[in-house]
Scaffold this active site. Structure first.
Site, PDB file in Angstrom:
ATOM      1  N   VAL A  17      -7.754  -7.081  40.823  1.00 20.06           N
ATOM      2  CA  VAL A  17      -9.073  -7.142  39.839  1.00 20.06           C
ATOM      3  C   VAL A  17     -10.031  -6.380  40.860  1.00 20.06           C
ATOM      4  O   VAL A  17     -10.358  -6.781  42.190  1.00 20.06           O
ATOM      5  CB  VAL A  17      -9.103  -8.283  39.778  1.00 20.06           C
ATOM      6  CG1 VAL A  17     -10.691  -9.214  39.081  1.00 20.06           C
ATOM      7  CG2 VAL A  17      -7.915  -8.723  39.169  1.00 20.06           C
ATOM      8  N   GLU A  18     -11.110  -6.137  40.432  1.00 23.57           N
ATOM      9  CA  GLU A  18     -12.824  -5.527  40.708  1.00 23.57           C
ATOM     10  C   GLU A  18     -13.363  -6.338  41.185  1.00 23.57           C
ATOM     11  O   GLU A  18     -14.302  -5.635  42.324  1.00 23.57           O
ATOM     12  CB  GLU A  18     -13.166  -4.412  39.598  1.00 23.57           C
ATOM     13  CG  GLU A  18     -12.612  -3.809  39.221  1.00 23.57           C
ATOM     14  CD  GLU A  18     -12.029  -4.162  36.943  1.00 23.57           C
ATOM     15  OE1 GLU A  18     -12.589  -3.252  36.672  1.00 23.57           O
ATOM     16  OE2 GLU A  18     -11.146  -5.516  37.656  1.00 23.57           O
ATOM     17  N   THR A  19     -13.042  -7.587  41.220  1.00 26.35           N
ATOM     18  CA  THR A  19     -13.733  -8.744  41.990  1.00 26.35           C
ATOM     19  C   THR A  19     -13.119  -9.041  43.342  1.00 26.35           C
ATOM     20  O   THR A  19     -13.871  -9.396  44.483  1.00 26.35           O
ATOM     21  CB  THR A  19     -13.719 -10.375  41.516  1.00 26.35           C
ATOM     22  OG1 THR A  19     -12.688 -10.419  40.804  1.00 26.35           O
ATOM     23  CG2 THR A  19     -15.570  -9.703  40.224  1.00 26.35           C
ATOM     24  N   ILE A  28     -12.660  -3.363  47.736  1.00 25.12           N
ATOM     25  CA  ILE A  28     -11.414  -3.424  47.358  1.00 25.12           C
ATOM     26  C   ILE A  28     -11.678  -2.341  46.022  1.00 25.12           C
ATOM     27  O   ILE A  28     -11.035  -1.327  45.742  1.00 25.12           O
ATOM     28  CB  ILE A  28     -11.342  -4.427  45.832  1.00 25.12           C
ATOM     29  CG1 ILE A  28      -9.893  -4.969  44.780  1.00 25.12           C
ATOM     30  CG2 ILE A  28     -12.431  -4.593  44.647  1.00 25.12           C
ATOM     31  CD1 ILE A  28      -9.109  -5.080  45.655  1.00 25.12           C
TER      32      ILE A  28
END
Length: 535
Positions: free
Chosen positions: A329-331, A359
């Site tokens: 996930v981008e987080t 990331i």
């Protein structure tokens, strides 16, 4: 030593007119909500701070106002309070997006990962972030330069040539105020994040602010005695934090996500059982997700986005292969099951967490095997728009790109997922076939799209594998354009596909029927599909 602890109102008083303010977070995840609300209240009471520039990597807010409640950047949506907005995504900031559309603020939309790396660059004292991300898209200055309305005129990105190759140079900001959030700090400001769903970009933002000569205001749940925190659990050393604001209303202002106040499964401390009972019912969303899931690979990083790609994690879980996937996930989460919608950004049972800039290092560096993203508009060259839309009255809406550009330019395999039409589309799966009950009023495959968020020609130039998986067929991108390669059971190409495209794709000589089991009840043997493809 003077105390770093202060109230939210005292912190708000430190923000000056004309400040460049950066806020960490993703929707409500890791959002310093109590400080944002205090800054707004000061403006309403005193008219200060005014004329601010605000910036975030992703959307800061909750798609509101929800029930009349504003959150995040929506607190700053007052005439005169802000002058300029620089964000990765506007979708959770409807009031800010409205100001942008009404020409009340200057507004820029840059790729989320680029913004995260702009903070890292500023932390190193760099005046620009140099990257190939955005070439050929609307952030390329030869198109729009990321400007989102007519009152936005200053160029913040330019094309440069380095050693014979083109790059985009994004001007990095000098930050006056950074708003960040963690869980516990000691008296000197050393910060841990044990109850946060994600780390987002708090470290990069804090360091960038201090490198700029700015201040860092940090919202926390708890303050403990100096030295009480295990050193290896400290995410940000106290030297980077100027003020600590202990949240007074945790349920309202320190929510883990937009949808949940607290979920231990998001912290990484506990592993919760994920029931296959939550499987998607058989329908268009499931058949698209199943076909997309056949493009997965075990034990390598992949990414799934919002919308139709959300169903991929559900299908993988139902098929018993979720533990062998490395969804990201981008987080910053690796592994586990990414949360959807109002808790997007969080992950149940993650294997590891890094921050958002890290990331995006992975995404931009080409280490991502595949990304599965939504499909809004597509042109004959395979370019896709997901960031700018026009309603029937001609009024535009610009939710922005988020991490879409980083993901689709960095992944080896790009898989778009969505229906062929929108606006009232209805269908069901009956006797193993797709039955269209009502065609959508809006076509998605158009001669010309409103904005280039993904460039098909650029993808072909850098050698990506690109698929477009729809409810009724599958296209593959080639240098000659879209090639129709698969068709769903029960669908006729001439009467149920081509009339709903503004252009005619290339029809493969050996068009195959989409795997019939995708349209059946029960398990489909996804493990065997993936393993047989990789032999």
């Amino acid at each position: 030593m003077s105390s770093k602890i202060c109230t939210a109102a005292e912190a708000a008083a430190l923000v000056k007119d004309g400040a460049f303010l950066v806020c960490a977070g993703n929707m409500n995840n890791c959002l310093a909500e109590e400080i944002c609300a205090a800054i707004e209240q000061r403006f309403l009471d005193e008219g200060h701070p005014s004329d601010m520039t605000i910036m975030s990597g992703s959307g800061i807010g909750d798609m509101g106002p929800v029930g009349g409640v504003f959150r995040g950047f929506e607190h700053f949506a007052h005439d005169g309070m802000i002058r300029r907005v620089i964000v990765g995504h506007n979708g959770s900031n409807h009031t800010i997006m409205q100001m942008q559309q009404d020409l009340k603020v200057e507004s820029y939309n840059f790729p989320q990962g680029v913004i995260e790396h702009m903070f890292k660059a500023r932390a190193r004292g760099m005046d620009v972030e140099l990257t190939k991300v955005g070439l050929g898209t609307f952030v390329d200055p030869r198109q729009e330069g990321g400007k989102t309305n007519s009152v936005t005129t200053k160029d913040l990105v330019e094309v440069v040539n380095v050693m014979g190759q083109e790059y985009l140079a994004y001007k990095t900001p000098k930050i006056d105020v950074a708003l960040i959030r963690g869980t516990t700090a000691d008296e000197e400001g050393n910060l841990t994040c044990e109850d946060e769903a994600v780390l987002t970009n708090i470290q990069a933002i804090a360091m960038a602010a201090k490198a700029s000569g700015g201040i860092v205001l940090c919202q926390v749940k708890n303050v403990v005695k100096k030295g009480a925190l295990p050193a290896k659990e400290v995410i940000i050393p106290g030297v980077f934090i100027d003020k600590l604001i202990v949240c007074t209303d945790l349920e309202k202002n320190h929510r883990m996500t937009m949808g949940e106040y607290y979920n231990p499964a998001y912290t990484g401390k506990y592993k919760y059982p994920v029931s296959a009972a939550a499987a998607l019912p058989l329908g268009v969303k499931k058949t698209i997700a199943r076909r997309a899931a056949q493009e997965l690979k075990f034990h390598v990083p992949v990414n799934t986005g919002l919308g139709y790609p959300e169903g991929i994690a559900s299908v993988a879980n139902e098929e018993g292969i979720a533990d062998e996937l490395v969804l990201t996930v981008e987080t910053g989460a690796f592994g586990g099951v990414p949360a959807a919608r109002t808790s997007f950004g969080a992950t149940t049972n993650a294997l590891a967490f890094v921050d958002s800039p890290t990331i995006f290092d992975l995404y931009d560096g080409g280490f991502l095997y595949a990304t599965f993203v939504g499909l809004a508009e597509c042109d004959p060259a395979g370019s896709v728009n997901v960031s700018r839309f026009m309603d029937k009255s001609g009024r535009e809406r610009r939710p922005g790109a988020g991490g879409f550009i980083n993901l689709t330019q960095g992944a080896k395999n790009v898989i778009f997922c969505g229906t062929m039409t929108a606006g009232g589309y209805k269908a069901e799966i009956r006797d193993g076939k797709l039955v269209i009950l009502q065609e959508g009023a809006e076509k998605k495959f158009l001669n010309s799209i409103n904005q280039v968020t993904f460039s098909g020609p650029h993808a072909m130039e850098i050698g990506q594998n690109v698929l477009y998986i729809t409810d009724r067929c599958v296209f593959r991108l080639t240098k000659e354009g879209l090639v129709l390669t698969e068709v769903a059971p029960g669908i006729d190409i001439e009467t149920q596909i081509l009339p709903f495209m503004e252009f005619r794709p290339i029809i493969a000589d050996d068009v195959k029927e989409m795997d019939p089991k995708l349209f059946m009840e029960g398990l489909i043997g996804l493990r065997e599909d993936i393993e047989s493809r990789d032999r």
